[in-house]
Design a protein around this motif. Structure first.
Motif, mmCIF file in Angstrom:
data_model
loop_
_atom_site.group_PDB
_atom_site.id
_atom_site.type_symbol
_atom_site.label_atom_id
_atom_site.label_comp_id
_atom_site.label_asym_id
_atom_site.label_seq_id
_atom_site.Cartn_x
_atom_site.Cartn_y
_atom_site.Cartn_z
ATOM 1 N N ARG A 3 0.872 -1.174 -0.046
ATOM 2 C CA ARG A 3 0.010 -0.057 -0.005
ATOM 3 C C ARG A 3 0.694 1.284 0.014
ATOM 4 O O ARG A 3 0.207 2.225 -0.387
ATOM 5 N N PHE A 4 2.098 1.281 0.599
ATOM 6 C CA PHE A 4 2.940 2.179 0.216
ATOM 7 C C PHE A 4 4.319 1.872 0.408
ATOM 8 O O PHE A 4 4.529 0.577 0.911
ATOM 9 N N ARG A 5 5.313 2.566 0.209
ATOM 10 C CA ARG A 5 6.797 2.140 0.120
ATOM 11 C C ARG A 5 7.626 3.353 0.588
ATOM 12 O O ARG A 5 7.209 4.567 0.663
ATOM 13 N N PHE A 6 8.930 2.848 0.854
ATOM 14 C CA PHE A 6 9.994 3.944 1.291
ATOM 15 C C PHE A 6 10.942 4.071 0.054
ATOM 16 O O PHE A 6 11.181 3.261 -0.703
ATOM 17 N N LEU A 7 11.423 5.480 -0.144
ATOM 18 C CA LEU A 7 12.495 5.644 -0.945
ATOM 19 C C LEU A 7 13.801 6.275 -0.228
ATOM 20 O O LEU A 7 13.599 7.212 0.478
ATOM 21 N N ARG A 8 14.890 5.847 -0.381
ATOM 22 C CA ARG A 8 16.031 6.378 0.247
ATOM 23 C C ARG A 8 17.107 6.769 -0.603
ATOM 24 O O ARG A 8 18.133 5.982 -0.796
ATOM 25 N N PRO A 9 16.995 7.964 -1.181
ATOM 26 C CA PRO A 9 18.075 8.332 -2.173
ATOM 27 C C PRO A 9 19.484 8.796 -1.294
ATOM 28 O O PRO A 9 19.196 9.060 -0.291
ATOM 29 N N ALA A 10 20.442 8.825 -2.128
ATOM 30 C CA ALA A 10 21.809 9.149 -1.390
ATOM 31 C C ALA A 10 21.733 10.771 -1.094
ATOM 32 O O ALA A 10 20.758 11.374 -1.491
ATOM 33 N N ALA A 11 22.657 10.974 -0.438
ATOM 34 C CA ALA A 11 22.829 12.423 -0.008
ATOM 35 C C ALA A 11 22.940 13.148 -1.310
ATOM 36 O O ALA A 11 23.774 12.761 -2.238
ATOM 37 N N PRO A 12 22.324 14.157 -1.353
ATOM 38 C CA PRO A 12 22.453 15.214 -2.334
ATOM 39 C C PRO A 12 23.723 15.957 -2.621
ATOM 40 O O PRO A 12 24.520 15.990 -1.663
ATOM 41 N N ALA A 13 24.077 16.128 -4.095
ATOM 42 C CA ALA A 13 25.364 17.086 -4.218
ATOM 43 C C ALA A 13 25.196 18.356 -3.811
ATOM 44 O O ALA A 13 24.071 18.612 -3.455
ATOM 45 N N PRO A 14 26.412 19.276 -3.483
ATOM 46 C CA PRO A 14 26.176 20.513 -3.113
ATOM 47 C C PRO A 14 25.219 21.247 -3.703
ATOM 48 O O PRO A 14 24.483 22.320 -3.321
ATOM 49 N N ASP A 15 24.841 21.106 -5.177
ATOM 50 C CA ASP A 15 24.071 21.860 -5.976
ATOM 51 C C ASP A 15 22.696 21.143 -5.912
ATOM 52 O O ASP A 15 21.682 21.626 -6.587
ATOM 53 N N GLY A 16 22.543 19.963 -4.990
ATOM 54 C CA GLY A 16 20.988 19.512 -4.859
ATOM 55 C C GLY A 16 20.867 18.511 -5.613
ATOM 56 O O GLY A 16 19.614 17.925 -5.565
ATOM 57 N N SER A 17 21.760 18.200 -6.599
ATOM 58 C CA SER A 17 21.380 17.117 -7.630
ATOM 59 C C SER A 17 21.347 15.693 -6.964
ATOM 60 O O SER A 17 22.373 15.564 -6.011
ATOM 61 N N VAL A 18 20.631 14.705 -7.286
ATOM 62 C CA VAL A 18 20.556 13.290 -6.664
ATOM 63 C C VAL A 18 20.013 12.555 -7.784
ATOM 64 O O VAL A 18 19.012 12.870 -8.333
ATOM 65 N N THR A 19 20.355 11.418 -7.542
ATOM 66 C CA THR A 19 19.597 10.176 -8.522
ATOM 67 C C THR A 19 18.343 9.816 -7.687
ATOM 68 O O THR A 19 18.719 9.304 -6.500
ATOM 69 N N VAL A 20 17.257 9.736 -8.496
ATOM 70 C CA VAL A 20 16.127 8.881 -7.749
ATOM 71 C C VAL A 20 15.806 7.501 -8.478
ATOM 72 O O VAL A 20 15.672 7.356 -9.535
#
Length: 268
Positions: free
Chosen positions: A210-227
């Motif tokens: 019914r729902f799930r978790f997502l745990r992306p890595a820490a964002p880079a200094p500019d806020g970019s992150v892989t989802v």
């Protein structure tokens, strides 16, 4: 539960390794499948929890555990005859201070209320476990994203898996695009800088839990992150009914299907 990847440059191989680690972690002796009860001390004013040995009392910032020889409780590896003051356990379950006959008795606190959790390696759920149903790795579900922190952290009240409302702290928004459509998720930031989102999508409750978790890595200094939805996780309450996982906050239900990552437990 570790989510480490290997040193491989093959994302599919890394995902397979991650999936195997997850399966091993949840089925381990004190993994989420071993939780047989969460007992709020406020429900037991006399301090006696029928399923748990000893006497447990809330004393403000501590819990007092009293036990006799007949309770067969150990604390820090030594038999407890008398009383000891405990604070909330934070290390891995198998390192919790209190134990009885192989069961780990974990002290926890939520919004000022104390509880004891009973982790039993002989639980019925652990014996019945057959695996996690997960979609094989698909690169199209790993997309670039951007994290934007709120000026001030906020908390929203959300229903939890036990039917009660509790506060869910949120630190910012994660923006990304799926199949040409922009989406955002409200996220928390963990102590190590990684992100954490509770989300649902068009598959939830039908083709996935019914729902799930997502745990992306820490964002880079500019806020970019892989989802990477290939690493969408089943929440602990998918493995045992005694967890109090928060439901998705407002805005965290995607109107598209995400048939990626962990979806549900293998039936049978």
């Amino acid at each position: 539960m570790s989510e480490d990847s290997t040193d491989s440059t093959d994302p599919q191989q890394d995902w397979q390794h991650w999936h195997e680690q997850r399966t091993a972690a949840v089925s381990s002796s004190y993994g989420p499948l071993s939780l047989t009860g969460t007992y709020w001390l406020s429900d037991y004013p006399e301090g006696r929890i029928p399923a748990v040995p000893g006497r447990w009392r809330d004393e403000g910032d501590e819990v007092v555990l009293t036990a006799g020889a007949e309770d067969a409780v150990t604390v820090d590896g030594k038999p407890l005859i008398g009383s000891v003051r405990l604070t909330a356990d934070h290390p891995p379950i198998h390192e919790s201070r209190a134990e009885s006959a192989g069961r780990r008795l974990v002290v926890m606190r939520r919004e000022g209320l104390w509880a004891v959790r009973d982790f039993d390696p002989e639980s019925a759920a652990r014996r019945a476990f057959r695996g996690i149903e997960a979609t094989p790795y698909d690169a199209t579900w790993a997309v670039p994203g951007s994290y934007r922190a709120y000026e001030d952290s906020r908390s929203v009240r959300v229903e939890n898996a036990d039917g009660k409302e509790r506060g869910l702290g949120l630190a910012g928004e994660l923006a990304f695009e799926l199949r040409g459509v922009e989406h955002t998720l409200q996220v928390a930031v963990e102590e190590d800088g990684t992100l954490w989102a509770v989300f649902a999508d068009a598959t939830s409750g039908r083709d996935s839990y019914r729902f799930r978790f997502l745990r992306p890595a820490a964002p880079a200094p500019d806020g970019s992150v892989t989802v990477d939805f290939n690493r969408a996780l089943l929440p602990p309450c998918a493995f045992a009914d005694h967890f109090i996982c928060p439901f998705p906050p407002p805005g965290n239900t995607l109107d598209t299907g995400v048939p990626a990552g962990e979806r549900r437990l293998v039936e049978g």
